[in-house]
Design an enzyme around this catalytic site. Structure first.
Site, PDB file in Angstrom:
ATOM      1  N   ASP A   1     -17.452 -11.208  -8.962  1.00 17.88           N
ATOM      2  CA  ASP A   1     -17.556 -11.502  -7.756  1.00 17.88           C
ATOM      3  C   ASP A   1     -17.070 -10.649  -7.118  1.00 17.88           C
ATOM      4  O   ASP A   1     -16.071 -10.252  -6.302  1.00 17.88           O
ATOM      5  CB  ASP A   1     -15.911 -12.697  -7.679  1.00 17.88           C
ATOM      6  CG  ASP A   1     -16.133 -13.752  -8.990  1.00 17.88           C
ATOM      7  OD1 ASP A   1     -17.466 -14.029  -9.231  1.00 17.88           O
ATOM      8  OD2 ASP A   1     -15.684 -14.584  -8.924  1.00 17.88           O
TER       9      ASP A   1
ATOM     10  N   ASP B   1     -19.538 -19.098 -16.848  1.00 14.92           N
ATOM     11  CA  ASP B   1     -18.354 -19.044 -15.923  1.00 14.92           C
ATOM     12  C   ASP B   1     -16.787 -19.619 -16.513  1.00 14.92           C
ATOM     13  O   ASP B   1     -17.091 -20.158 -17.393  1.00 14.92           O
ATOM     14  CB  ASP B   1     -18.872 -19.520 -14.112  1.00 14.92           C
ATOM     15  CG  ASP B   1     -17.898 -18.875 -13.733  1.00 14.92           C
ATOM     16  OD1 ASP B   1     -17.713 -17.558 -13.830  1.00 14.92           O
ATOM     17  OD2 ASP B   1     -18.414 -19.488 -12.336  1.00 14.92           O
TER      18      ASP B   1
ATOM     19  N   GLU C   1     -14.169 -16.305 -19.140  1.00 11.41           N
ATOM     20  CA  GLU C   1     -12.466 -15.122 -20.363  1.00 11.41           C
ATOM     21  C   GLU C   1     -11.994 -15.488 -21.224  1.00 11.41           C
ATOM     22  O   GLU C   1     -11.128 -14.645 -22.039  1.00 11.41           O
ATOM     23  CB  GLU C   1     -11.656 -14.278 -18.852  1.00 11.41           C
ATOM     24  CG  GLU C   1     -12.880 -13.801 -18.126  1.00 11.41           C
ATOM     25  CD  GLU C   1     -14.040 -14.639 -16.626  1.00 11.41           C
ATOM     26  OE1 GLU C   1     -15.049 -13.985 -16.990  1.00 11.41           O
ATOM     27  OE2 GLU C   1     -13.231 -15.487 -16.575  1.00 11.41           O
TER      28      GLU C   1
END
Length: 860
Positions: free
Chosen positions: A551, A419, A422
């Site tokens: 999310d 997670d 990015e």
């Protein structure tokens, strides 16, 4: 998966008004051998220099690679401009099977000013046409525009929370961003610069721009007509045209470009449970026990960052997640044939502990220009970040897993959740890590350490990126969600160990983490399939990882959105192991929404209940009605799990999608072009969910085809029109079996997939209008990267007889115990049910280790 703040800047859809004033390029020389065209392009007039410096000399390469694939590449003559390393994103070569005379597509060009067309050879249909709009190729800006039909059907161009079908008035930025709540109209976690142009009976084609720089793509119309335009801040124009002509053809063709998806472990299709906010390993164990008490099958238990000491990766909170208790829970899960997964973020806390010290010692972390470790801020406070291009990064990552996830002394995980890759960074420029850390929950004390000497200057190499660029604030603004390209992420002026700039490879960060992590899991458990679920992704990552959609929110919009995201990723992007956070991640869910979502989520390839720390608990067992819905949904999912697994294997082998939108199945039916809330799982099941959870009715499309109601078995002749179903309970979902299908399925579900594999099969036959049907079952051990024994069994039904054939090397230890024929003619046989019009034979004991023939109508 995390909350950060940002803003959305409205993007203009207007075509670049000044573009017509730019001179474009002239072809000054060309060579065409019938298979490959090469040409030199020179700037044809005074520089435009709007968002950078016009490059005076370009090269054109056009290659007929296969009968269905055309490659068009435009790049700088000096080859200084950044180009994606071929080993990191598919760059397929010609297979020698096609030339200009036999190819499905045809490339033509106008030499002055240079423009080009791609047409479908069989019909002359123009698929891509840059005529009248000059190419712009500047140091920090590329512009290319193609004409489109009026009111086009464009799909793809993700990742986004936008509608399935794009038409005029659409604009999307592609730049991986770790943002909350997944707002529509913004750039999300993945980069997929690929679109499908569906033109009904004229065919469907796809265009893939192999460019990972920041870009904005606009679809709109002006006085010159409807158009699609690319606006990128770097890289080259590297286009792959795929001819189709059907959408399914395109899925296979695109898989040949970026790679076919990985085969995931069988257990990965089980039900998964997680929540950000499990405060201790005791609470985690209680959740496991509660699922067992409620008799809701739980395959895999997960922990979010709660387990970490001060939220630092590769650490355990000694008070709430002591190692002995964590190991005890994992051992118990394994004893009960269940699995366990943990989250690992990329950020390494800047403190005196093994992961950070190893990162510094092994020179595996991203550096500042002065040689010190670059510091961002995430959950653990000031942190370094792995440089996935560093020579020692694989060894560094392996070492942390060897230690922390050691089977004998650490946490013996079965899969990996990555997670914040990015990468997310809470410290915007100008960054004060200590100040930013004060705002991050669980911030760690800054253990600032000076790194080794600055890496040597990278020798000049091709494709590394032009010098002298503004790597922080390029003049062309793609208008991303956060403020600038570096907003809430790694500064784009940083240079990686191999000399590449973050400006050029930002969208590779999550992909590289997945790539390195897959090798680490293979190192940790040789020969066993890794299950890796990532947030950030790049086109082609399905070859290594799965992806959850991020999310989302506990509301009707995001309940519907998962359907769109699912069909895009599976059918278009070749990333089939995907799913949403069931019942929603952000905000409070409710029993009705959670019932609907548990029921629909069971048709996602990846099926996990997950909620934010700020959201109330939403485990299925908390409401009796949700618990009942979950038991029902998981039981059906597990009975169909081998059907799902077989379809994944098919996509792994060929690229043929295991799940698809209706337009993929009925491309000549204009009514299917915009349908985004129904889907096919495999070729057999059409799923038509209730789209507003509180409703008990739904209107959906029935194509002009023969179907059977999955639950009643009754024949339904679709008429190519909308139909309405009423009185649909919150734990129900309309499902139809398409005529012509044979579905092998388990006779009953189980609590775990290990137990499921011990259950016999039943075969469901749904004949087409000619009384024929076919289907496939793939069997292996469910775990090996390269299984030594496999079975691929083809079932056919014709003239009242069911037969099997194929390869039978894998022995599953079970048989086919029942055969059900839907739409059976009226019969006096005791196995015939006049109400359902089905002929159901039980106790038939048909082998799955050798071929058989069974007289379905004659056996009574």
């Amino acid at each position: 998966m995390r909350f950060t703040t940002g803003f959305v800047a409205a993007a203009t859809l207007a075509a670049q008004a000044w573009a017509s004033d730019c001179p474009g390029y002239n072809v000054v020389s060309a060579n065409d051998n019938g298979h490959t065209l090469t040409a030199s392009l020179h700037l044809s007039g005074k520089n435009c220099d709007v968002y950078g410096t016009d490059l005076p000399k370009l090269k054109l390469q056009v290659e007929y690679q296969t009968k269905s694939r055309l490659h068009v590449k435009i790049y700088d003559e000096a080859e200084d401009v950044f180009q994606i390393p071929e080993d990191l994103l598919g760059a397929p070569k010609a297979d020698g099977s096609a030339n200009e005379a036999t190819f499905d597509l045809k490339f033509t060009y106008n030499p002055s000013p240079f423009s080009f067309k791609v047409t479908r050879r069989s019909s002359g249909e123009v698929l891509f046409d840059t005529t009248g709009h000059n190419l712009i190729f500047e140091s920090q800006y590329l512009y290319l525009r193609t004409a489109l039909p009026d009111d086009p059907n464009i799909y793809g161009l993700g990742e986004s929370a936008d509608p399935f079908r794009h038409s005029t008035g659409y604009s999307h930025a592609i730049w991986n961003s770790g943002q909350p709540f997944m707002p529509p109209g913004t750039n999300l976690y993945g980069a997929y610069p690929l679109y499908y142009d569906h033109r009904g009976s004229k065919g469907t084609h796809a265009v893939f721009l192999r460019n990972i720089n920041a870009m904005r793509i606009n679809i709109d119309k002006d006085t010159n007509g409807t158009y699609l335009e690319y606006n990128t801040v770097g890289g080259v124009i590297d286009l792959y045209f795929l001819s189709g002509p059907s959408p399914k053809d395109l899925s296979l063709q695109f898989a040949d470009v970026v790679g076919k998806p990985a085969l995931m472990p069988y257990w990965g299709f089980g039900f998964h449970q997680c929540k950000y906010g499990y405060k201790s390993i005791d609470e985690t164990a209680e959740v496991v026990a509660n699922y067992s008490k409620a008799n809701i099958p739980l395959e895999t238990m997960w922990n979010d960052i709660d387990y970490m000491d001060g939220r630092a990766i590769f650490s355990l909170d000694p008070k709430n997640f002591p190692l002995d208790k964590v190991r005890a829970l994992v051992d118990q899960l394994h004893k009960d044939n269940q699995h366990y997964m943990m989250m690992v973020d990329p950020a390494v806390a800047r403190r005196d502990y093994k992961p950070y010290n190893d990162g510094v010692k092994m020179d595996a972390l991203v550096k500042e220009a002065n040689g010190s470790v670059w510091t961002g801020v995430v959950w653990a406070g000031p942190s370094g970040f792995p440089d996935w291009f560093a020579p020692n990064v694989q060894e560094f990552w392996n070492a942390q897993f060897d230690s922390f996830f050691n089977k004998d002394t650490g946490v013996d995980i079965d899969g990996l959740w990555i997670d914040m890759n990015e990468p997310a960074n809470f410290c915007d420029l100008p960054c004060n890590p200590k100040l930013a850390a004060a705002d991050a929950a669980g911030a760690a004390k800054d253990a600032s350490t000076s790194g080794p000497a600055r890496r040597g200057e990278t020798a000049h190499k091709k494709h590394m990126g032009l010098p002298g660029r503004d790597l922080l604030t390029p003049k062309y603004d793609i208008k991303p969600y956060f403020n600038g390209l570096s907003g809430q992420s790694m500064p784009t002026f940083l240079q990686h160990a191999n000399g590449l700039m973050e400006y050029d490879v930002h969208n590779l960060f999550g992909s590289m983490m997945g790539r390195v992590s897959r090798q680490t899991l293979l190192h940790r458990r040789p020969g066993r399939r890794p299950l890796i679920i990532t947030r950030s992704a790049l086109i082609g990552d399905g070859a290594r990882t799965g992806h959850w959609f991020g999310d989302n929110r506990s509301n009707d919009d995001d309940y519907r959105l998962q359907i769109i995201q699912m069909i895009q990723h599976v059918a278009m992007y070749q990333m089939p192991m995907v799913g949403s956070d069931v019942c929603g991640f952000n905000y409070a869910t409710n029993p009705i929404l959670c019932q609907r979502w548990a029921t629909l989520g069971a048709w996602n390839p990846f099926y996990r209940n997950h909620a934010d720390i700020s959201a109330p608990h939403q485990e299925f067992y908390l409401w009796p009605e949700v618990a009942a819905a979950a038991r029902k949904a998981i039981d059906l999912r597990y009975r169909l799990l081998d059907y799902m697994y077989t379809n994944l294997h098919t996509q792994h082998q060929t690229g043929f999608p295991m799940l698809s939108p209706l337009v993929w199945q009925y491309p000549h039916d204009a009514n299917t072009a915009a349908i985004d809330l129904q889907f096919f799982f495999g070729e057999a099941f059409m799923v038509s969910p209730v789209t507003t959870p509180n409703d008990t009715s739904v209107t959906f499309y029935m194509p002009d085809d023969l179907f059977y109601d999955f639950y009643t078995g009754l024949q339904v002749q679709g008429g190519g029109k909308q139909v309405t179903r009423d009185n649909i309970a919150y734990d129900e979902i309309p499902v139809h079996v398409r005529g012509g299908s044979i579905v092998p399925m388990r006779a009953k579900g189980a609590y775990t997939t290990t137990e499921l594999r011990k259950n016999d099969f039943e075969i469901l036959i749904a004949p087409d209008k000619d009384g024929k049907a076919s289907g496939t079952l793939y069997l292996d051990d469910g775990d090996s990267v390269e299984p030594t024994q496999t079975s691929t069994i083809q079932f056919t039904y014709e003239n009242g007889k069911l037969s099997s054939s194929g390869a039978f090397a894998y022995h599953p230890g079970v048989n086919v115990q029942s055969v059900t024929l839907l739409g059976a003619p009226k019969s006096g046989c005791h196995a015939y049910n006049a109400t359902t019009q089905a002929l159901a034979h039980t106790g038939v004991n048909l082998s799955l280790t050798e071929s058989f023939n069974f007289d379905v109508k004659g056996h009574c």
